[in-house]
Design a protein around this motif. Structure first.
Motif, PDB file in Angstrom:
ATOM      1  N   LEU B 180       0.882  -1.081   0.003  1.00  0.00           N
ATOM      2  CA  LEU B 180       0.002   0.069   0.039  1.00  0.00           C
ATOM      3  C   LEU B 180       0.845   0.923  -0.020  1.00  0.00           C
ATOM      4  O   LEU B 180       1.615   1.433   0.818  1.00  0.00           O
ATOM      5  CB  LEU B 180      -0.873   0.124   1.324  1.00  0.00           C
ATOM      6  CG  LEU B 180      -1.723   1.358   1.138  1.00  0.00           C
ATOM      7  CD1 LEU B 180      -3.148   0.727   0.449  1.00  0.00           C
ATOM      8  CD2 LEU B 180      -2.049   1.659   2.652  1.00  0.00           C
ATOM      9  N   ARG B 182      -0.544   4.147  -1.963  1.00  0.00           N
ATOM     10  CA  ARG B 182      -1.496   5.213  -2.277  1.00  0.00           C
ATOM     11  C   ARG B 182      -2.118   6.010  -1.424  1.00  0.00           C
ATOM     12  O   ARG B 182      -2.261   5.398  -0.010  1.00  0.00           O
ATOM     13  CB  ARG B 182      -2.730   4.582  -3.109  1.00  0.00           C
ATOM     14  CG  ARG B 182      -3.313   5.491  -3.838  1.00  0.00           C
ATOM     15  CD  ARG B 182      -4.250   5.038  -4.681  1.00  0.00           C
ATOM     16  NE  ARG B 182      -5.273   4.079  -4.070  1.00  0.00           N
ATOM     17  CZ  ARG B 182      -6.594   3.503  -4.603  1.00  0.00           C
ATOM     18  NH1 ARG B 182      -6.991   4.131  -5.617  1.00  0.00           N
ATOM     19  NH2 ARG B 182      -7.376   2.983  -3.785  1.00  0.00           N
ATOM     20  N   ILE B 184      -4.660   7.544   0.487  1.00  0.00           N
ATOM     21  CA  ILE B 184      -6.141   7.258   0.132  1.00  0.00           C
ATOM     22  C   ILE B 184      -6.921   7.906   1.523  1.00  0.00           C
ATOM     23  O   ILE B 184      -6.379   7.676   2.851  1.00  0.00           O
ATOM     24  CB  ILE B 184      -6.453   6.062  -0.214  1.00  0.00           C
ATOM     25  CG1 ILE B 184      -5.732   5.069   0.509  1.00  0.00           C
ATOM     26  CG2 ILE B 184      -6.680   6.115  -1.407  1.00  0.00           C
ATOM     27  CD1 ILE B 184      -5.865   3.872  -0.163  1.00  0.00           C
ATOM     28  N   CYS B 185      -8.041   8.543   1.452  1.00  0.00           N
ATOM     29  CA  CYS B 185      -8.762   8.533   2.685  1.00  0.00           C
ATOM     30  C   CYS B 185     -10.198   8.110   2.699  1.00  0.00           C
ATOM     31  O   CYS B 185     -10.706   8.043   1.637  1.00  0.00           O
ATOM     32  CB  CYS B 185      -8.779  10.167   3.085  1.00  0.00           C
ATOM     33  SG  CYS B 185      -9.467  11.226   1.665  1.00  0.00           S
ATOM     34  N   LEU B 186     -10.528   7.527   3.588  1.00  0.00           N
ATOM     35  CA  LEU B 186     -11.864   6.837   3.770  1.00  0.00           C
ATOM     36  C   LEU B 186     -12.815   7.659   4.548  1.00  0.00           C
ATOM     37  O   LEU B 186     -12.427   8.308   5.447  1.00  0.00           O
ATOM     38  CB  LEU B 186     -11.890   5.684   4.322  1.00  0.00           C
ATOM     39  CG  LEU B 186     -13.081   4.749   4.441  1.00  0.00           C
ATOM     40  CD1 LEU B 186     -13.689   4.302   3.105  1.00  0.00           C
ATOM     41  CD2 LEU B 186     -12.959   3.535   5.285  1.00  0.00           C
ATOM     42  N   GLU B 187     -14.048   8.191   4.116  1.00  0.00           N
ATOM     43  CA  GLU B 187     -14.644   9.162   4.796  1.00  0.00           C
ATOM     44  C   GLU B 187     -15.359   8.724   5.945  1.00  0.00           C
ATOM     45  O   GLU B 187     -16.361   8.231   5.975  1.00  0.00           O
ATOM     46  CB  GLU B 187     -15.834   9.631   3.667  1.00  0.00           C
ATOM     47  CG  GLU B 187     -15.198  10.198   2.547  1.00  0.00           C
ATOM     48  CD  GLU B 187     -15.996   9.801   1.299  1.00  0.00           C
ATOM     49  OE1 GLU B 187     -17.019   9.932   1.430  1.00  0.00           O
ATOM     50  OE2 GLU B 187     -15.393   9.438   0.451  1.00  0.00           O
ATOM     51  N   THR B 188     -14.561   8.744   7.038  1.00  0.00           N
ATOM     52  CA  THR B 188     -15.157   8.058   8.381  1.00  0.00           C
ATOM     53  C   THR B 188     -15.609   9.368   9.215  1.00  0.00           C
ATOM     54  O   THR B 188     -16.025   9.003  10.371  1.00  0.00           O
ATOM     55  CB  THR B 188     -14.188   7.153   8.765  1.00  0.00           C
ATOM     56  OG1 THR B 188     -12.803   7.970   8.751  1.00  0.00           O
ATOM     57  CG2 THR B 188     -14.232   5.985   8.312  1.00  0.00           C
TER      58      THR B 188
END
Lengths: 394, 189
Positions: B180, B182, B184-188
């Motif tokens: 990994l 990249r 990246i962001c998860l909308e939490t």
């Protein structure tokens, strides 16, 4: 009751909104298991990619039959010209001639809007997105190279050169276009946008572009000596090197600047200056002339960059405007109650037609519509329903 | 009762029959189509690539030369074919000045990661794989999946729990994190 954590994962993968409780559970899981987040994100990607395939594509029985056709050895037959073939050939010729005549006369009439580039001397060039081309001025000077849907300016201004020549790019509805300016800055223009910019920037001077109408995503090449300024008439955005999105449609009452990375200063016509940090949005209200700043989820505001429309708690009226621009249609809403209803939704402009999109909204809040060419009319609620809602609640 | 990849390969090599090929085809077709589409991002091109692969596989008796894992072979063959198409497409519009050289490297990393996941999903036990594919890839609800596959919602739920557990075990965190890069962001929040 105990909630299945897998159901929450599934919601994340399918991009459905979570409840607060679900969100809390998810955050806890993500904290306990660092590998979970990339895992879910990849599944989300995989699900998203799969939406491009039709159910019929994923019918292995049908696919096997198609393959079996090709697995049979091809019968080898010598081609003999039979009498009927001669007539067929003549007929084909007539059909082709007739069809090209038809095309010639009808395409010129139907006149779909083209992407155009206006040069400093006022002449206008139509850009055909399917070609690779060098655009030259009336004096034969090469101005910019076009490769499909990208214009690339690579003219480096010579020391001592003082004149600044401007071009205006016009992107009609239902199209997007990319610009690479002479400093390497990339600008992706959304449908229904117009932008004015110099053919070349002079080193050490301010780099100024004017977003005359519409929406654009900027990836500005860093240059601490030459600030980059986007003017929209109502607000100016000053940057040093960063990624951000500006939405300044003249028909919209709100102008938005969303910062993805780096830093920008937004200055309103009235002189208010606000500095943004990433994941913030500056909203300028044309009516109140106020500039306000809020924290946002950036990806909700730049979905168009990937050819998508994403609506997060948006009033239907605003959604219709976006649909009109993305598909180049006119939508008249006669269903007054719907106008202020709020919706969530995620759509792919290239894969879903305007009908597909409206159908999705109609499943949430049933309504019917008529389509007549490029004009879509959303019909008022049936009288009976309208009447029912007027009855006092028991 | 469907067979494991090992049995499928074994039958192909022993019987060399069209019937054994049909079983192989039904087992892999949809999943490799998804995989090809994930690389070329063009459903029609992906369909061609997949059909060409199966045709070549049958006509040239490729199964005879496979000594390792059948799934690994199939996924890599599809990937190579898809990349060949991408290269060809790139050459057709090639223009050095507009080429993003730096994109090449992440593309392969991204593919490595995806290949691991696609193969892992494919290696799930049959029923488990079907349920997981319906929910997480085709985007169906538990109810729709239960109806499509003719099982109860409770069965769907059990298979989903199992699928997620097996996948998380197979995609060992350290291996996966290593791959990994990249941002990246998860909308939490």
């Amino acid at each position: 009751m105990h909630t299945d954590i897998e159901k929450i994962y599934l919601k994340v993968i399918q991009n459905h909104p979570l409840t607060f409780e679900e969100r809390r559970l998810l955050v806890k899981k993500l904290r306990d298991d660092p590998g979970l987040k990339p895992f879910l994100l990849h599944l989300k990607d995989i699900h998203h990619e799969a939406t491009a395939l039709k159910t019929s594509d994923l019918d292995e029985k049908k696919a096997l039959l198609a393959l079996k056709q090709r697995m049979k050895p091809e019968p080898k037959k010598a081609l003999r010209i039979r009498p009927w073939m001669r007539y067929a050939a003549i007929l084909t010729g007539i059909l082709i001639t007739g069809y090209s005549w038809y095309l010639f006369h009808h395409t010129t009439e139907s006149n779909t809007p083209k992407i155009t580039l206006q040069l400093e001397d006022g002449s206008v060039r139509e850009l055909d997105e399917s070609t690779v081309n060098i655009i030259t001025g009336n004096n034969g000077r090469a101005i910019v190279s076009q490769k499909k849907n990208t214009l690339h300016y690579d003219h480096v201004s010579q020391p001592g050169e003082t004149s600044v020549l401007h071009n205006v790019l016009n992107v009609p509805k239902a199209k997007t276009f990319q610009l690479i300016l002479s400093d390497g800055t990339r600008i992706l223009l959304n449908s229904g946008s117009r932008i004015r910019y110099p053919e070349a920037f002079h080193p050490g001077e301010k780099r100024i572009v004017q977003l005359l109408d519409g929406e654009a995503y900027f990836t500005v090449r860093h240059d601490s000596l030459s600030p980059f300024i986007v003017r929209t008439g109502k607000i100016d955005v000053k940057v040093l090197g960063t990624e951000f999105n500006i939405s300044a449609y003249t028909e919209d009452s709100l102008l938005h600047t969303v910062l993805v990375s780096g830093g920008v200063k937004v200055r309103s016509e009235g002189g208010t200056v606000r500095e943004l940090v990433p994941n913030q949005i500056a909203t300028y209200n044309r009516a109140s002339e106020q500039l306000s700043v809020q924290q946002v989820t950036v990806t909700d505001h730049i979905a168009w960059v990937d050819g998508k429309m994403r609506f997060v708690d948006k009033p239907f009226g605003d959604i219709l405007k976006t649909i009109e621009r993305s598909y180049d249609v006119k939508i008249i809403n006669r269903n007054k109650k719907l106008q202020h209803a709020r919706f969530y939704g995620d759509f792919d402009i290239h894969k879903e037609s305007v009908n597909d999109v409206l159908k999705v909204f109609a499943t949430g809040r049933p309504f019917s519509y008529e389509r007549n060419g490029n004009v879509i009319t959303i019909l008022p609620d049936a009288d009976k329903k309208e009447h029912e809602t007027l009855l006092p609640m028991p | 009762m469907k067979k494991s990849p090992k049995d499928i390969l074994h039958d192909l090599q022993r019987e060399r029959s069209e019937a054994s090929f049909d079983i192989f085809f039904s087992c892999y077709h949809n999943h490799v189509l998804l995989w090809a589409n994930s690389i070329v991002k063009d459903p029609d091109l992906a369909k061609d690539i997949v059909q060409d692969f199966f045709l070549d596989f049958w006509q040239h008796k490729r199964y005879l030369s496979i000594t390792t894992d059948l799934s690994a072979y199939v996924y890599r063959a599809i990937r190579n074919a898809a990349l060949k198409h991408l290269d060809r497409a790139k050459k057709m519009v090639s223009d050095e000045s507009l080429k993003d050289n730096f994109q090449e490297f992440p593309l392969y990393r991204e593919l490595d990661r995806k290949e691991i996941i696609y193969t892992a999903i494919n290696n799930l036990p049959e029923k488990c794989r079907e349920v997981f594919t319906h929910c997480c890839i085709y985007g169906k609800t538990y109810g729709e999946t239960a109806e499509d596959l003719g099982v109860s919602i409770n069965t769907v739920r059990t298979h989903m729990t199992r699928a997620f557990r097996l996948l998380r075990e197979q995609l060992h965190p350290s291996l996966f994190l290593l791959l990994l890069t990249r941002d990246i962001c998860l909308e939490t929040n």
